[in-house]
Write a protein that holds these residues in place. Structure first.
Motif, PDB file in Angstrom:
ATOM      1  N   ARG A 142       0.969   4.200  -2.864  1.00 46.14           N
ATOM      2  CA  ARG A 142       0.736   5.623  -2.558  1.00 46.14           C
ATOM      3  C   ARG A 142       1.889   6.498  -3.042  1.00 46.14           C
TER       4      ARG A 142
ATOM      5  N   GLU B 204       3.955   5.802  -5.571  1.00 47.10           N
ATOM      6  CA  GLU B 204       3.918   5.860  -7.027  1.00 47.10           C
ATOM      7  C   GLU B 204       2.710   6.649  -7.538  1.00 47.10           C
ATOM      8  N   GLY B 205       1.656   6.658  -6.748  1.00 45.55           N
ATOM      9  CA  GLY B 205       0.465   7.408  -7.141  1.00 45.55           C
ATOM     10  C   GLY B 205       0.537   8.881  -6.793  1.00 45.55           C
ATOM     11  N   GLY B 206       1.574   9.262  -6.060  1.00 44.97           N
ATOM     12  CA  GLY B 206       1.762  10.651  -5.705  1.00 44.97           C
ATOM     13  C   GLY B 206       0.936  11.130  -4.538  1.00 44.97           C
ATOM     14  N   THR B 207       0.289  10.199  -3.825  1.00 44.50           N
ATOM     15  CA  THR B 207      -0.544  10.596  -2.688  1.00 44.50           C
ATOM     16  C   THR B 207       0.209  10.557  -1.363  1.00 44.50           C
ATOM     17  N   SER B 208       1.471  10.070  -1.417  1.00 45.68           N
ATOM     18  CA  SER B 208       2.287  10.010  -0.202  1.00 45.68           C
ATOM     19  C   SER B 208       3.690  10.490  -0.544  1.00 45.68           C
ATOM     20  N   GLN B 209       4.220  11.369   0.279  1.00 40.89           N
ATOM     21  CA  GLN B 209       5.574  11.890   0.084  1.00 40.89           C
ATOM     22  C   GLN B 209       6.526  11.141   1.003  1.00 40.89           C
TER      23      GLN B 209
ATOM     24  N   THR C 187       0.832  -1.206   0.000  1.00 37.23           N
ATOM     25  CA  THR C 187       0.000   0.000   0.000  1.00 37.23           C
ATOM     26  C   THR C 187       0.866   1.254   0.000  1.00 37.23           C
TER      27      THR C 187
END
Length: 209
Positions: free
Chosen positions: A34, A36-41, A30
């Protein structure tokens, strides 16, 4: 710092799923999704784990991209070094089948716990991927984890004190306790030379009864 695009490109180059990258980096699937999806730094430590997983597999991050490193020596150290090697073997062979050649190995026993269990599961996943092994062991050995057809006996005086793996374009030297170290070289010519030598010994070796 590796970019999202570089991480995706590195995974694609190796044919890894997000789950496989997560397992190798010690992260969650997960979390990788995130990132790779840009939703987590990710923080610096997390990026380092991801990059180290790719560099251990023979990739190099360059300005704006990623590439395969030729003739690179990778070292796995610590008690889990054998598992890291087995994971790399599977990563290479699961894509196109093939085989791994092993010289100088004493198979584990159930008393060796998790290492034994992991090796048994490793053999099964190789078989599921259409891959196999050829293993040269000391004459008289009766402990077999893989199918007997994978083994041949060689005289004790020719038995290597350290295990050599040959697979794909890679050659690995496994130094067990107290070293717990694997030296892994990716070099096609070295691999081809050792394969020819192994085949000669295999043809002279005794079929396991």
């Amino acid at each position: 710092m590796a970019t999202i695009e570089q991480i995706r490109a590195a995974r694609a180059l190796l044919g890894w799923s997000q789950g496989e990258l997560a397992e190798r980096a010690g992260l969650s699937q997960t979390g990788i999704a995130r990132i790779e999806g840009g939703t987590s730094q990710p923080n610096t430590a997390t990026v380092a784990k991801i990059v180290n997983s790719f560099t251990s597999a023979g990739l190099e991050f360059i300005d704006g991209g990623v590439r395969v490193v030729k003739d690179k020596l990778v070292i796995f150290e610590g008690p889990d070094s054998v598992r890291q090697l087995q994971d790399d073997v599977y990563s290479v062979l699961r894509k196109s089948g093939g085989e791994v050649l092993l010289l100088g190995i004493d198979e584990l026993t159930p008393e060796e716990g998790e290492d034994y269990d992991y090796t048994v599961s490793h053999i099964r996943r190789l078989q599921d991927a259409g891959a196999s092994e050829r293993i040269l062991i000391r004459k008289g050995t009766s402990n077999f984890l893989a199918p007997r057809s994978w083994y041949r006996w060689i005289p004790e005086k020719y038995f290597s004190p350290h295990t050599i793996y040959v697979y794909g374009t890679k050659v690995a030297l496994l130094l067990r306790a107290p070293h717990f170290r694997v030296l892994l070289l990716d070099n096609q010519f070295f691999s081809e030379s050792l394969t020819a030598f192994f085949n000669f010994v295999w043809d002279q070796a005794e079929v396991v009864e």
